[in-house]
Scaffold this active site. Structure first.
Site, PDB file in Angstrom:
ATOM      1  N   GLN A 198     101.101  72.058  50.566  1.00 60.67           N
ATOM      2  CA  GLN A 198     100.469  70.740  50.499  1.00 60.67           C
ATOM      3  C   GLN A 198     100.625  70.101  49.118  1.00 60.67           C
ATOM      4  O   GLN A 198     101.002  70.756  48.151  1.00 60.67           O
ATOM      5  CB  GLN A 198      98.984  70.857  50.858  1.00 60.67           C
ATOM      6  CG  GLN A 198      98.232  71.930  50.075  1.00 60.67           C
ATOM      7  CD  GLN A 198      97.072  72.551  50.843  1.00 60.67           C
ATOM      8  OE1 GLN A 198      96.626  72.004  51.848  1.00 60.67           O
ATOM      9  NE2 GLN A 198      96.567  73.694  50.377  1.00 60.67           N
TER      10      GLN A 198
ATOM     11  N   ASP B 104      88.959  77.112  46.250  1.00 66.69           N
ATOM     12  CA  ASP B 104      88.318  76.615  45.028  1.00 66.69           C
ATOM     13  C   ASP B 104      87.299  77.596  44.464  1.00 66.69           C
ATOM     14  O   ASP B 104      86.958  77.524  43.283  1.00 66.69           O
ATOM     15  CB  ASP B 104      87.662  75.257  45.302  1.00 66.69           C
ATOM     16  CG  ASP B 104      86.752  75.292  46.520  1.00 66.69           C
ATOM     17  OD1 ASP B 104      85.654  75.846  46.416  1.00 66.69           O
ATOM     18  OD2 ASP B 104      87.154  74.778  47.578  1.00 66.69           O
TER      19      ASP B 104
ATOM     20  N   GLU C  18      92.880  82.930  51.226  1.00 69.42           N
ATOM     21  CA  GLU C  18      93.277  81.531  50.988  1.00 69.42           C
ATOM     22  C   GLU C  18      94.799  81.473  51.026  1.00 69.42           C
ATOM     23  O   GLU C  18      95.467  82.309  50.425  1.00 69.42           O
ATOM     24  CB  GLU C  18      92.733  81.071  49.631  1.00 69.42           C
ATOM     25  CG  GLU C  18      93.437  79.867  48.994  1.00 69.42           C
ATOM     26  CD  GLU C  18      93.308  78.565  49.785  1.00 69.42           C
ATOM     27  OE1 GLU C  18      92.176  78.186  50.133  1.00 69.42           O
ATOM     28  OE2 GLU C  18      94.350  77.933  50.051  1.00 69.42           O
TER      29      GLU C  18
ATOM     30  N   ASP D 194      97.805  83.581  55.018  1.00 66.20           N
ATOM     31  CA  ASP D 194      97.290  82.803  56.146  1.00 66.20           C
ATOM     32  C   ASP D 194      96.100  83.534  56.781  1.00 66.20           C
ATOM     33  O   ASP D 194      96.205  84.704  57.141  1.00 66.20           O
ATOM     34  CB  ASP D 194      98.424  82.630  57.152  1.00 66.20           C
ATOM     35  CG  ASP D 194      97.967  81.905  58.412  1.00 66.20           C
ATOM     36  OD1 ASP D 194      96.929  81.216  58.365  1.00 66.20           O
ATOM     37  OD2 ASP D 194      98.659  82.042  59.444  1.00 66.20           O
TER      38      ASP D 194
ATOM     39  N   ASP E 140      86.005  78.049  55.466  1.00 69.26           N
ATOM     40  CA  ASP E 140      85.949  76.851  54.623  1.00 69.26           C
ATOM     41  C   ASP E 140      87.342  76.243  54.616  1.00 69.26           C
ATOM     42  O   ASP E 140      88.126  76.451  53.699  1.00 69.26           O
ATOM     43  CB  ASP E 140      85.525  77.265  53.210  1.00 69.26           C
ATOM     44  CG  ASP E 140      85.534  76.089  52.254  1.00 69.26           C
ATOM     45  OD1 ASP E 140      85.558  74.937  52.720  1.00 69.26           O
ATOM     46  OD2 ASP E 140      85.534  76.330  51.040  1.00 69.26           O
TER      47      ASP E 140
HETATM   48  N1  SAM Z   1      85.418  74.087  49.466  1.00 69.41           N
HETATM   49  C1  SAM Z   1      85.915  72.759  49.693  1.00 69.41           C
HETATM   50  C2  SAM Z   1      84.781  71.773  49.586  1.00 69.41           C
HETATM   51  O1  SAM Z   1      83.876  71.920  48.792  1.00 69.41           O
HETATM   52  O2  SAM Z   1      84.837  70.812  50.299  1.00 69.41           O
HETATM   53  C3  SAM Z   1      86.586  72.571  51.026  1.00 69.41           C
HETATM   54  C4  SAM Z   1      87.979  72.749  51.280  1.00 69.41           C
HETATM   55  S1  SAM Z   1      88.853  74.197  50.753  1.00 69.41           S
HETATM   56  C5  SAM Z   1      89.687  73.608  49.316  1.00 69.41           C
HETATM   57  C6  SAM Z   1      90.006  74.380  52.069  1.00 69.41           C
HETATM   58  C7  SAM Z   1      91.088  75.416  51.816  1.00 69.41           C
HETATM   59  O3  SAM Z   1      91.577  75.955  53.046  1.00 69.41           O
HETATM   60  C8  SAM Z   1      92.293  74.863  51.079  1.00 69.41           C
HETATM   61  O4  SAM Z   1      92.359  75.438  49.809  1.00 69.41           O
HETATM   62  C9  SAM Z   1      93.479  75.253  51.972  1.00 69.41           C
HETATM   63  O5  SAM Z   1      94.607  75.659  51.228  1.00 69.41           O
HETATM   64  C10 SAM Z   1      92.892  76.403  52.771  1.00 69.41           C
HETATM   65  N2  SAM Z   1      93.604  76.687  54.015  1.00 69.41           N
HETATM   66  C11 SAM Z   1      94.153  75.816  54.881  1.00 69.41           C
HETATM   67  N3  SAM Z   1      94.734  76.454  55.892  1.00 69.41           N
HETATM   68  C12 SAM Z   1      94.547  77.777  55.697  1.00 69.41           C
HETATM   69  C13 SAM Z   1      94.937  78.950  56.418  1.00 69.41           C
HETATM   70  N4  SAM Z   1      95.623  78.875  57.560  1.00 69.41           N
HETATM   71  N5  SAM Z   1      94.559  80.160  55.914  1.00 69.41           N
HETATM   72  C14 SAM Z   1      93.849  80.245  54.765  1.00 69.41           C
HETATM   73  N6  SAM Z   1      93.477  79.163  54.041  1.00 69.41           N
HETATM   74  C15 SAM Z   1      93.819  77.947  54.494  1.00 69.41           C
END
Ligand code: SAM
Length: 306
Positions: free
Chosen positions: A48, A103, A123, A154, A173
Site C-alpha cells: 500500500q 501501529d 501485521e 498475512d 485491527d
Molecule cells: N490501529 C489503527 C487505528 O487506530 O485506526 C487502525 C488500522 S491498522 C494501521 C490496520 C493494519 O492492518 C494496517 O497496518 C494493514 O497493513 C494491516 N493489514 C491489512 N491487511 C492485513 C492482512 N491480511 N494481514 C495482516 N495485517 C493486515
C-alpha cells in the site's frame, strides 16, 4: 534536495490546496478533510501507499492508500475500545492475538492487562511498523512490552498454522475491505479465528460504520452468527476522523463458558500498573463499554434480524 510531496501526492485536494481529503469509493460523495501543516513521510510498500503528515488540529496522521488510519488526537477512542471490549469481558485473558494493528496501539492497550502472558501480532506490512515507530512513539510503545511477539505476514495465512483453541482473545485491527485486508472480512477468515479460540474465547473485529456500510455489516453479522456459537454482538463508538465519525466492532464468543459482553466482569479502570509508561486510559470505562452495545433503531433491526 527537498521532495515536493504536495505536488506528488494524489491525496492532496486541488479543491482545498494544502488540505488532505479522504476520497474513496467506500464513502462516495463525501470526503473529510484535514489541514496539512507538513508532510513528514511518503512511501510505497509492497502492499500500500503509506503517508504521514502533521495536521493543524489532530496531531500527526497516518494514511494508508489515501485512508486515515489514526491521528494522535483521537486514536485512543479506537484502540481502547477494540481492545478492552473483548478483554474486559472475560476473566484473566492470558493469550491474545492481534491481526493487523501494525501501529502498535492495540498492543499498548493489551499490555495494560496484567493477566496477559503472551501477545502475538501478525501485521502484513513492515513499513507500517517502521513508520509508526519513527513518527508515533506513543502508539508504537506497545512493541516495547516483552510479552509481544511480532510476526510480519498475512493474518489469514498465520491463522492456518495456529493449533486449535490457542487464544483467549483475537483482536482484528484491520484496514478497510479494499486492498490487503479484504480477506479479513470474509467467512473463511472468521472460521479460522473461531478455530484458533478456546471454548468461550472472544473476538473483536473492526466492523465499519452504521452510516456508510450497513450492507458490509449485514454480511459480517450473518457470517458470524453461523460461526460463533457463543454470542454475536455489534458495538460502536465515536472516532471523529473516521468516515462518518463513528466506527463499529463485531464482538463475538465461541461456544463454551458464556460471555456477557454487555456487563464487563474484568474492569481495567482501577488497574494503573501501566499508567506510568502508557498514561491513563483516555476513553474507555465500564459505563461506555456497556453503552457501546446500545444501537439506534435502524441498525438494531438489521443486526437482530440476521
Ligand atoms: N490501529 C489503527 C487505528 O487506530 O485506526 C487502525 C488500522 S491498522 C494501521 C490496520 C493494519 O492492518 C494496517 O497496518 C494493514 O497493513 C494491516 N493489514 C491489512 N491487511 C492485513 C492482512 N491480511 N494481514 C495482516 N495485517 C493486515
Amino acid at each position: 534536495e527537498e521532495a515536493n510531496y504536495e505536488k506528488e501526492s494524489p491525496y492532496i485536494s486541488s479543491i482545498l490546496p494544502g488540505w488532505f481529503s479522504e476520497i474513496s469509493s467506500l464513502w462516495p460523495g463525501e470526503a473529510h478533510s484535514l489541514k496539512v501543516e507538513k508532510i513528514l513521510f511518503q512511501g510505497k510498500s509492497d502492499y500500500q501507499n503509506v503517508m504521514v503528515f502533521q495536521s493543524s488540529t489532530y496531531g500527526k496522521v497516518l494514511i494508508l492508500d489515501g485512508v486515515i488510519q489514526l491521528t494522535e488526537r483521537d486514536e485512543c477512542a479506537y484502540q481502547e475500545m477494540i481492545t478492552h471490549l473483548p478483554l474486559c469481558s472475560i476473566p484473566n485473558p492470558r493469550k491474545v492475538l492481534v491481526i493487523g494493528g501494525g501501529d502498535g496501539g492495540v498492543l499498548r492497550e493489551v499490555s495494560r492487562h496484567s493477566s496477559v502472558e503472551q501477545i502475538d501480532i501478525c501485521e502484513i506490512d513492515k513499513m507500517v511498523i517502521d513508520v509508526s515507530k519513527q513518527f508515533f512513539p506513543n502508539v508504537a510503545i506497545g512493541y516495547e512490552d516483552p510479552r509481544v511477539k511480532l510476526h510480519v505476514g498475512d493474518g489469514v495465512a498465520f491463522l492456518k498454522n495456529i493449533p486449535e483453541g490457542t487464544y483467549d482473545a483475537v483482536i482484528v485491527d484491520s484496514s478497510d475491505p479494499i486492498g490487503p485486508a479484504q480477506e479479513l472480512f470474509e467467512k473463511p477468515f472468521f472460521e479460522s479465528v473461531a478455530r484458533a479460540l478456546r471454548p468461550g474465547g472472544v473476538v473483536c473485529t473492526q466492523a465499519e460504520s452504521i452510516w456508510l456500510h450497513m450492507h458490509i455489516i449485514e454480511d459480517i453479522v450473518g457470517n458470524c452468527r453461523q460461526i460463533f456459537k457463543g454470542s454475536v454482538n455489534y458495538a460502536w463508538t465515536t472516532v471523529p476522523t473516521y468516515p462518518s465519525g463513528v466506527i463499529g466492532f463485531m464482538v463475538c464468543s465461541t461456544e463454551g463458558p458464556a460471555v456477557d459482553f454487555k456487563n464487563p466482569i474484568n474492569p481495567i479502570d482501577a488497574d494503573d500498573s501501566h499508567t506510568k509508561t502508557r498514561g491513563p486510559l483516555k476513553f474507555y470505562n465500564s459505563e461506555i463499554h456497556s453503552a457501546s452495545f446500545c444501537l439506534p433503531s435502524f441498525p438494531k433491526r438489521v443486526i437482530e434480524s440476521k
